[in-house]
Scaffold this motif. Structure first.
Motif, PDB file in Angstrom:
ATOM      1  N   GLY A  26     -23.964   0.648  15.469  1.00  0.00           N
ATOM      2  CA  GLY A  26     -22.516   0.864  15.408  1.00  0.00           C
ATOM      3  C   GLY A  26     -22.151   2.325  15.571  1.00  0.00           C
ATOM      4  N   LEU A  27     -22.907   3.207  14.912  1.00  0.00           N
ATOM      5  CA  LEU A  27     -22.647   4.639  15.057  1.00  0.00           C
ATOM      6  C   LEU A  27     -22.905   5.115  16.484  1.00  0.00           C
ATOM      7  N   ALA A  28     -23.932   4.593  17.116  1.00  0.00           N
ATOM      8  CA  ALA A  28     -24.217   4.964  18.506  1.00  0.00           C
ATOM      9  C   ALA A  28     -23.087   4.522  19.428  1.00  0.00           C
ATOM     10  N   LEU A  29     -22.558   3.335  19.187  1.00  0.00           N
ATOM     11  CA  LEU A  29     -21.448   2.839  19.999  1.00  0.00           C
ATOM     12  C   LEU A  29     -20.213   3.704  19.805  1.00  0.00           C
ATOM     13  N   LEU A  30     -19.887   4.058  18.568  1.00  0.00           N
ATOM     14  CA  LEU A  30     -18.734   4.924  18.311  1.00  0.00           C
ATOM     15  C   LEU A  30     -18.941   6.313  18.927  1.00  0.00           C
ATOM     16  N   THR A  32     -20.681   7.045  21.564  1.00  0.00           N
ATOM     17  CA  THR A  32     -20.531   6.916  23.014  1.00  0.00           C
ATOM     18  C   THR A  32     -19.057   6.882  23.408  1.00  0.00           C
ATOM     19  N   LEU A  33     -18.264   6.140  22.648  1.00  0.00           N
ATOM     20  CA  LEU A  33     -16.827   6.066  22.946  1.00  0.00           C
ATOM     21  C   LEU A  33     -16.161   7.426  22.762  1.00  0.00           C
ATOM     22  N   LEU A  34     -16.494   8.125  21.698  1.00  0.00           N
ATOM     23  CA  LEU A  34     -15.912   9.453  21.476  1.00  0.00           C
ATOM     24  C   LEU A  34     -16.337  10.434  22.563  1.00  0.00           C
ATOM     25  N   ALA A  35     -17.578  10.381  22.984  1.00  0.00           N
ATOM     26  CA  ALA A  35     -18.047  11.264  24.057  1.00  0.00           C
ATOM     27  C   ALA A  35     -17.300  10.978  25.354  1.00  0.00           C
ATOM     28  N   LEU A  37     -14.283   9.849  25.665  1.00  0.00           N
ATOM     29  CA  LEU A  37     -12.928  10.394  25.539  1.00  0.00           C
ATOM     30  C   LEU A  37     -12.922  11.906  25.708  1.00  0.00           C
ATOM     31  N   LEU A  38     -13.913  12.580  25.146  1.00  0.00           N
ATOM     32  CA  LEU A  38     -13.980  14.034  25.269  1.00  0.00           C
ATOM     33  C   LEU A  38     -14.253  14.475  26.701  1.00  0.00           C
ATOM     34  N   VAL A  39     -15.105  13.756  27.406  1.00  0.00           N
ATOM     35  CA  VAL A  39     -15.394  14.087  28.803  1.00  0.00           C
ATOM     36  C   VAL A  39     -14.143  13.911  29.661  1.00  0.00           C
ATOM     37  N   ALA A  40     -13.382  12.849  29.399  1.00  0.00           N
ATOM     38  CA  ALA A  40     -12.148  12.628  30.159  1.00  0.00           C
ATOM     39  C   ALA A  40     -11.146  13.747  29.894  1.00  0.00           C
ATOM     40  N   ASP A  41     -11.028  14.193  28.644  1.00  0.00           N
ATOM     41  CA  ASP A  41     -10.121  15.289  28.330  1.00  0.00           C
ATOM     42  C   ASP A  41     -10.580  16.590  28.967  1.00  0.00           C
ATOM     43  N   ALA A  42     -11.878  16.833  28.985  1.00  0.00           N
ATOM     44  CA  ALA A  42     -12.400  18.055  29.599  1.00  0.00           C
ATOM     45  C   ALA A  42     -12.126  18.061  31.103  1.00  0.00           C
ATOM     46  N   ALA A  43     -12.294  16.924  31.754  1.00  0.00           N
ATOM     47  CA  ALA A  43     -12.022  16.842  33.196  1.00  0.00           C
ATOM     48  C   ALA A  43     -10.540  17.084  33.469  1.00  0.00           C
TER      49      ALA A  43
END
Length: 141
Positions: A26-30, A32-35, A37-43
Motif C-alpha cells: 500500500g505504501l509503495a502504491l501511494l 508511486t502516485l505521489l511521484a 503527481l510531482l513529475v507532472a507538476d515539474a514538467a
C-alpha cells in the motif's frame, strides 16, 4: 475417559489487521502516485519557464526591431548579430532569405533569431521573427 469421537479442529483466530507485506504494498502504491503527481507538476513548471524565456526573447527582439525602425538611415540589420540582452544571456542573429514571392516584389525576407548564448545553451532559437524588407540591391536599380 474421553469418549472416542471425531477429532476437534482448532479454528484460527479472526484477523484483525494487515500483514507487513500488505502495508508495504500500500505504501509503495501511494508513493508511486505521489511521484507521478510531482513529475507532472515539474514538467508543467519547466514548460512555464520555457514560455517565459520565449516571451522575454520576443520582447527583446521587438525592442531591437523598433530601434532599427526608428533609425530611418539604418540598413537592416546593422550587423549580422550581437548581444540581445544587457546580461548577454540572449544573442541575436539575422540572415536574409530569398523567396520567389518576395523577390517578385523587390523584397527579401529577413529572419531574425534570438538564441541563448552558446556557452549557456544548446544553440537552438528561443524565438524568431521574419520581416519583409525592400531589397537594397534591387531597390537601387
Amino acid at each position: 475417559m474421553n469418549s472416542p469421537g471425531p477429532p476437534t479442529r482448532r479454528t484460527a483466530p479472526a484477523r484483525r489487521g494487515f500483514t507487513l507485506v500488505e502495508v508495504l504494498a500500500g505504501l509503495a502504491l501511494l508513493g508511486t502516485l505521489l511521484a507521478a503527481l510531482l513529475v507532472a507538476d515539474a514538467a508543467q513548471g519547466r514548460q512555464a519557464a520555457r514560455a517565459a524565456d520565449r516571451l522575454a526573447a520576443v520582447r527583446a527582439l521587438d525592442a531591437l526591431l523598433t530601434g532599427w525602425a526608428a533609425d530611418a538611415d539604418a540598413a537592416l540589420p546593422p550587423a549580422p548579430g550581437g548581444p540581445l540582452t544587457a546580461d548577454g544571456r540572449l544573442v541575436w542573429s539575422a540572415r536574409r532569405e530569398r523567396r520567389p514571392g518576395a523577390a517578385a516584389l523587390g523584397c527579401v525576407v529577413l529572419r531574425v533569431e534570438a538564441r541563448r548564448d552558446a556557452a549557456a545553451g544548446d544553440g537552438r532559437p528561443v524565438a524568431s521573427v521574419e520581416l519583409l524588407v525592400v531589397d537594397e540591391v534591387r531597390g537601387a536599380r
